[in-house]
Design a protein around this motif. Structure first.
Motif, PDB file in Angstrom:
ATOM      1  N   ASP A  23     -27.468  17.890  29.927  1.00  0.00           N
ATOM      2  CA  ASP A  23     -28.036  19.193  29.475  1.00  0.00           C
ATOM      3  C   ASP A  23     -27.630  19.721  28.264  1.00  0.00           C
ATOM      4  N   LEU A  24     -28.027  19.046  27.124  1.00  0.00           N
ATOM      5  CA  LEU A  24     -27.687  19.359  25.834  1.00  0.00           C
ATOM      6  C   LEU A  24     -28.882  20.325  25.240  1.00  0.00           C
ATOM      7  N   HIS A  25     -28.250  21.159  24.547  1.00  0.00           N
ATOM      8  CA  HIS A  25     -29.083  22.196  23.958  1.00  0.00           C
ATOM      9  C   HIS A  25     -28.515  22.367  22.397  1.00  0.00           C
ATOM     10  N   LYS A  26     -29.505  22.530  21.654  1.00  0.00           N
ATOM     11  CA  LYS A  26     -29.059  22.314  20.165  1.00  0.00           C
ATOM     12  C   LYS A  26     -30.117  23.259  19.650  1.00  0.00           C
ATOM     13  N   SER A  27     -29.590  24.521  18.957  1.00  0.00           N
ATOM     14  CA  SER A  27     -30.636  25.328  17.989  1.00  0.00           C
ATOM     15  C   SER A  27     -30.115  25.267  16.724  1.00  0.00           C
ATOM     16  N   TYR A  28     -30.910  25.980  15.895  1.00  0.00           N
ATOM     17  CA  TYR A  28     -30.485  26.120  14.370  1.00  0.00           C
ATOM     18  C   TYR A  28     -30.887  27.732  14.251  1.00  0.00           C
ATOM     19  N   ASP A  29     -30.076  28.391  13.880  1.00  0.00           N
ATOM     20  CA  ASP A  29     -30.115  29.901  13.478  1.00  0.00           C
ATOM     21  C   ASP A  29     -30.116  30.663  15.029  1.00  0.00           C
ATOM     22  N   ASP A  30     -29.934  30.143  15.958  1.00  0.00           N
ATOM     23  CA  ASP A  30     -29.959  30.760  17.222  1.00  0.00           C
ATOM     24  C   ASP A  30     -31.541  30.931  17.628  1.00  0.00           C
ATOM     25  N   VAL A  31     -32.409  30.582  16.692  1.00  0.00           N
ATOM     26  CA  VAL A  31     -33.872  30.800  17.005  1.00  0.00           C
ATOM     27  C   VAL A  31     -34.733  29.593  17.324  1.00  0.00           C
ATOM     28  N   HIS A  32     -34.472  28.536  16.469  1.00  0.00           N
ATOM     29  CA  HIS A  32     -35.204  27.421  16.701  1.00  0.00           C
ATOM     30  C   HIS A  32     -34.493  26.536  17.357  1.00  0.00           C
ATOM     31  N   ILE A  92     -24.079  13.176  19.252  1.00  0.00           N
ATOM     32  CA  ILE A  92     -23.366  12.228  19.919  1.00  0.00           C
ATOM     33  C   ILE A  92     -22.118  12.070  19.398  1.00  0.00           C
ATOM     34  N   ASN A  93     -22.176  12.010  17.846  1.00  0.00           N
ATOM     35  CA  ASN A  93     -20.879  11.965  17.274  1.00  0.00           C
ATOM     36  C   ASN A  93     -20.470  13.266  16.557  1.00  0.00           C
ATOM     37  N   LYS A  94     -20.906  14.229  17.058  1.00  0.00           N
ATOM     38  CA  LYS A  94     -20.610  15.900  16.486  1.00  0.00           C
ATOM     39  C   LYS A  94     -20.944  15.916  15.080  1.00  0.00           C
ATOM     40  N   LEU A  95     -21.867  15.173  14.575  1.00  0.00           N
ATOM     41  CA  LEU A  95     -22.264  15.327  13.039  1.00  0.00           C
ATOM     42  C   LEU A  95     -23.033  16.562  13.211  1.00  0.00           C
ATOM     43  N   GLU A  96     -23.575  16.963  14.273  1.00  0.00           N
ATOM     44  CA  GLU A  96     -24.310  18.452  14.512  1.00  0.00           C
ATOM     45  C   GLU A  96     -23.638  18.875  15.667  1.00  0.00           C
ATOM     46  N   ASP A  97     -23.158  20.130  15.656  1.00  0.00           N
ATOM     47  CA  ASP A  97     -22.787  20.919  16.614  1.00  0.00           C
ATOM     48  C   ASP A  97     -23.850  21.396  17.716  1.00  0.00           C
ATOM     49  N   PHE A  98     -23.560  21.652  18.795  1.00  0.00           N
ATOM     50  CA  PHE A  98     -24.506  21.925  19.928  1.00  0.00           C
ATOM     51  C   PHE A  98     -24.069  23.089  20.588  1.00  0.00           C
ATOM     52  N   GLN A  99     -24.998  23.788  21.121  1.00  0.00           N
ATOM     53  CA  GLN A  99     -24.612  25.223  21.762  1.00  0.00           C
ATOM     54  C   GLN A  99     -24.181  25.135  23.145  1.00  0.00           C
ATOM     55  N   ASP A 100     -24.867  24.098  23.859  1.00  0.00           N
ATOM     56  CA  ASP A 100     -24.620  23.942  25.555  1.00  0.00           C
ATOM     57  C   ASP A 100     -24.710  22.637  25.774  1.00  0.00           C
ATOM     58  N   GLY A 101     -23.996  22.304  26.927  1.00  0.00           N
ATOM     59  CA  GLY A 101     -24.285  20.876  27.478  1.00  0.00           C
ATOM     60  C   GLY A 101     -22.863  20.075  27.208  1.00  0.00           C
TER      61      GLY A 101
END
Length: 248
Positions: free
Chosen positions: A11-20, A53-62
């Motif tokens: 259940d991975l969720h990733k947003s940019y600027d909390d909008v996109h 998957i290797n945290k090069l990007e942070d994710f908000q949820d999941g």
């Protein structure tokens, strides 16, 4: 996380600027030695998913588990975990001022995984695996794109990762270079490397993947064997995508 999985994304969720919102609740289980190919239209979130998957990007949820360790846990040493994950990008990111050999030995020596002598011996082994050992002493700038990508794969392997992530590794290459890189990846798959591959190469996905994940609109819309996805797609979006890329 279930023990039978090497990687488990839930259940991975990733947003940019909390909008996109780019990833909208994607889940994927990867067993040891399994090869998963991720296909789908541009902009659907495939590469972002891989980089999470290797945290090069942070994710908000999941949650993302590697060998049972939750990468979302702030107490986890992410740099230590990253040593278990090899990553090969579209662009090779080799250091132009170093020789091929120096590029490959840098990380294992700097991180104290191996002494210099061992690292050099191991580097030659991986260069032989990708048919590039004769180029050990040259600078990457003298190499073709396909050769540089094979060196990049050898560099990732030198860290002895448990999992290899490939982000469209052939998309920046001239068509005649693609086969050499795909052959190296096929060899890795045959040797039992766990691999997650974002790719436009449908022939490779058909031939090498244990499972194919169709990514669409930030979620994995359909997951199945290559035969299920390519010959009997269930979802309308999968059918439309395959009709376009395979010119059916």
């Amino acid at each position: 996380m279930e023990e039978k999985y090497k990687v488990q994304v839930t259940d991975l969720h990733k947003s940019y600027d909390d909008v996109h919102e780019v990833i909208k609740g994607a889940s994927l289980d990867v067993a040891p030695s399994e090869v998963i190919c991720i296909i789908g239209p541009s902009g659907s979130g495939k590469s972002t998913f891989l980089r999470c998957i290797n945290k090069l990007e942070d994710f908000q949820d999941g949650h993302i588990y590697l060998d049972g360790v939750d990468l979302a846990d702030p107490k986890v040493d992410i740099n230590k975990m990253r040593e278990k994950i090899g990553m090969v990008f579209q662009h090779f990111n080799l250091f132009p001022n170093m020789t091929v050999l120096e590029n490959i030995t840098l990380a294992p020596v700097e991180l104290g995984k191996e002494d210099k002598e061992t690292a050099i011996k191991e580097a030659h082994k991986y260069l032989q695996m990708v048919n590039m050992d004769d180029k050990a002493d040259v600078k990457p700038t003298t190499l073709s794109g396909g050769q540089q990508q094979r060196v990049a794969i050898a560099r990732a392997l030198a860290m002895k990762p448990d999992v290899m992530l490939f982000d469209e590794p052939t998309s920046a290459l001239d068509p005649e270079m693609v086969g050499d890189v795909l052959n190296v990846m096929k060899k890795l798959a045959q040797e039992g490397m766990t691999m997650i591959v974002v790719t436009h190469e449908m022939g490779f996905a058909k031939q090498v993947a244990d499972k194919v994940a169709f990514f669409y609109g930030g979620v994995i819309k359909e997951l199945g064997t290559p035969e299920e996805i390519f010959d009997h797609p269930q979802e309308e979006e999968t059918k439309n995508f395959l009709n376009k890329v395979l010119n059916i």
